[in-house]
Design a protein around this motif. Structure first.
Motif, PDB file in Angstrom:
ATOM      1  N   ASN A  54      -4.347 -12.044   1.546  1.00  0.00           N
ATOM      2  CA  ASN A  54      -3.419 -11.430   0.992  1.00  0.00           C
ATOM      3  C   ASN A  54      -3.919 -10.095   0.197  1.00  0.00           C
ATOM      4  OD1 ASN A  54      -1.139 -10.259  -0.412  1.00  0.00           O
ATOM      5  ND2 ASN A  54      -0.350 -12.340  -1.148  1.00  0.00           N
ATOM      6  N   PRO A  55      -3.580  -8.899   0.846  1.00  0.00           N
ATOM      7  CA  PRO A  55      -4.245  -7.634   0.149  1.00  0.00           C
ATOM      8  C   PRO A  55      -3.486  -7.363  -1.400  1.00  0.00           C
ATOM      9  CG  PRO A  55      -2.623  -6.903   1.840  1.00  0.00           C
ATOM     10  CD  PRO A  55      -2.776  -8.386   2.050  1.00  0.00           C
ATOM     11  N   ASP A  56      -2.440  -8.000  -1.667  1.00  0.00           N
ATOM     12  CA  ASP A  56      -2.224  -7.991  -2.938  1.00  0.00           C
ATOM     13  C   ASP A  56      -2.663  -8.688  -4.093  1.00  0.00           C
ATOM     14  OD1 ASP A  56      -0.130  -6.141  -2.230  1.00  0.00           O
ATOM     15  OD2 ASP A  56       1.496  -7.471  -1.750  1.00  0.00           O
ATOM     16  N   VAL A  57      -3.626  -9.694  -3.631  1.00  0.00           N
ATOM     17  CA  VAL A  57      -4.502 -10.444  -4.546  1.00  0.00           C
ATOM     18  C   VAL A  57      -5.768  -9.892  -4.570  1.00  0.00           C
ATOM     19  CG1 VAL A  57      -5.258 -12.813  -4.848  1.00  0.00           C
ATOM     20  CG2 VAL A  57      -3.156 -12.655  -3.963  1.00  0.00           C
ATOM     21  N   GLU A  58      -6.201  -9.385  -5.585  1.00  0.00           N
ATOM     22  CA  GLU A  58      -7.335  -8.569  -5.745  1.00  0.00           C
ATOM     23  C   GLU A  58      -8.612  -9.311  -5.309  1.00  0.00           C
ATOM     24  OE1 GLU A  58     -10.110  -5.683  -6.562  1.00  0.00           O
ATOM     25  OE2 GLU A  58      -7.915  -5.557  -6.318  1.00  0.00           O
ATOM     26  N   ALA A  59      -8.853 -10.835  -5.712  1.00  0.00           N
ATOM     27  CA  ALA A  59      -9.922 -11.528  -5.102  1.00  0.00           C
ATOM     28  C   ALA A  59      -9.775 -11.552  -3.641  1.00  0.00           C
ATOM     29  CB  ALA A  59      -9.899 -12.902  -5.759  1.00  0.00           C
ATOM     30  N   GLU A  60      -8.954 -11.680  -2.738  1.00  0.00           N
ATOM     31  CA  GLU A  60      -8.850 -11.337  -1.531  1.00  0.00           C
ATOM     32  C   GLU A  60      -9.055 -10.353  -0.933  1.00  0.00           C
ATOM     33  OE1 GLU A  60      -5.551 -13.823   0.002  1.00  0.00           O
ATOM     34  OE2 GLU A  60      -5.356 -15.369  -1.536  1.00  0.00           O
ATOM     35  N   MET A  61      -8.545  -9.159  -1.502  1.00  0.00           N
ATOM     36  CA  MET A  61      -9.081  -7.893  -1.267  1.00  0.00           C
ATOM     37  C   MET A  61     -10.434  -7.728  -1.118  1.00  0.00           C
ATOM     38  SD  MET A  61      -8.472  -4.677  -0.373  1.00  0.00           S
ATOM     39  CE  MET A  61      -6.827  -4.272  -0.550  1.00  0.00           C
ATOM     40  N   GLN A  62     -11.149  -7.983  -2.321  1.00  0.00           N
ATOM     41  CA  GLN A  62     -12.426  -8.032  -2.197  1.00  0.00           C
ATOM     42  C   GLN A  62     -13.231  -8.943  -1.165  1.00  0.00           C
ATOM     43  OE1 GLN A  62     -14.151  -5.804  -4.000  1.00  0.00           O
ATOM     44  NE2 GLN A  62     -12.143  -5.126  -4.763  1.00  0.00           N
TER      45      GLN A  62
END
Length: 232
Positions: free
Chosen positions: A75-83
């Motif tokens: 989910n790109p809206d979750v910072e950890a998942e974006m990283q």
């Protein structure tokens, strides 16, 4: 419309690529490869496939990270998942990715799609550009493709129509990169570029904080018309 998780043979026939396949209820207008962002074949990408199937296309989304991180859904809206996604992007070999697109194109044609297009987002937008330059795909569309400015020399190999959607406030593709793209590609008879003033990367996401409703609708309308024209 029906949809399934499936697999197709890799280009060299030595492996199986996980895919999501959405089939139209009636006659197939053509095939479309939906190339994911760096977040895997998540709910948004599956929805895009379903939408194309509802419009009569056989749609396939390949798991582009299958070699080293199969099955991720981020989910790109979750910072950890974006990283996490950015880490996978750093591992990704786009040259190998084009071979996966070749496999997808071949599979769609084997399933009866007379013509095949692709539509990609972010990294997938870059891959859509590479597909236009390196394969015999019939039509390609890229949304906010990254790093295209670094491979503009390949544009002379583009023989079939390509459309690129460019948000002018893309924080991954700066103004200088966009200017290079326009300078190299605006004169190309097979390439159409559309700018979206003030919009950022991810504006056409199916869901989430990045989506801009008006911009997404306009870009998607242009994409639908493009495929009606070139995949008929």
């Amino acid at each position: 419309m029906s949809a399934t998780n499936s697999h197709i043979s890799s280009f060299d026939g030595k492996a199986q690529i996980p895919t999501y396949v959405a089939r139209p209820a009636g006659e197939t207008k053509g095939g479309i490869v939906v190339i994911p962002e760096i977040f895997g074949v998540n709910a948004g990408i599956r929805q895009k496939c379903d939408d194309w199937a509802e419009q009569g296309y056989l749609a396939l989304a390949p798991d582009i990270f299958w070699r080293f991180a199969p099955g991720i859904e981020l989910n790109p809206d979750v910072e950890a998942e974006m990283q996490e996604a950015l880490g996978y992007f750093g591992q990704y070999d786009a040259d190998e990715g084009v071979k996966d697109l070749e496999a997808a194109i071949r599979w769609l044609r084997s399933e009866g799609a007379a013509k095949v297009g692709c539509v990609g987002f972010c990294l997938g937008g870059r891959l859509a550009y590479m597909a236009a330059a390196r394969t015999d795909i019939d039509a390609s569309v890229g949304y906010y493709g990254v790093m295209i400015d670094q491979m503009l020399g390949e544009s002379r190999a583009i023989a079939n129509p390509l459309m690129l959607h460019i948000p002018t406030a893309d924080h991954f593709v700066d103004a200088a990169a966009q200017a290079k793209m326009h300078e190299a590609l605006d004169p190309h008879p097979k390439v159409t570029l559309h700018d979206y003033a003030g919009l950022d990367h991810g504006f056409a996401a199916t869901e989430g904080n990045r989506r801009d409703e008006a911009g997404a609708r306009l870009a998607d309308e242009r994409t639908r018309a493009f495929f009606v024209e070139h995949l008929a």
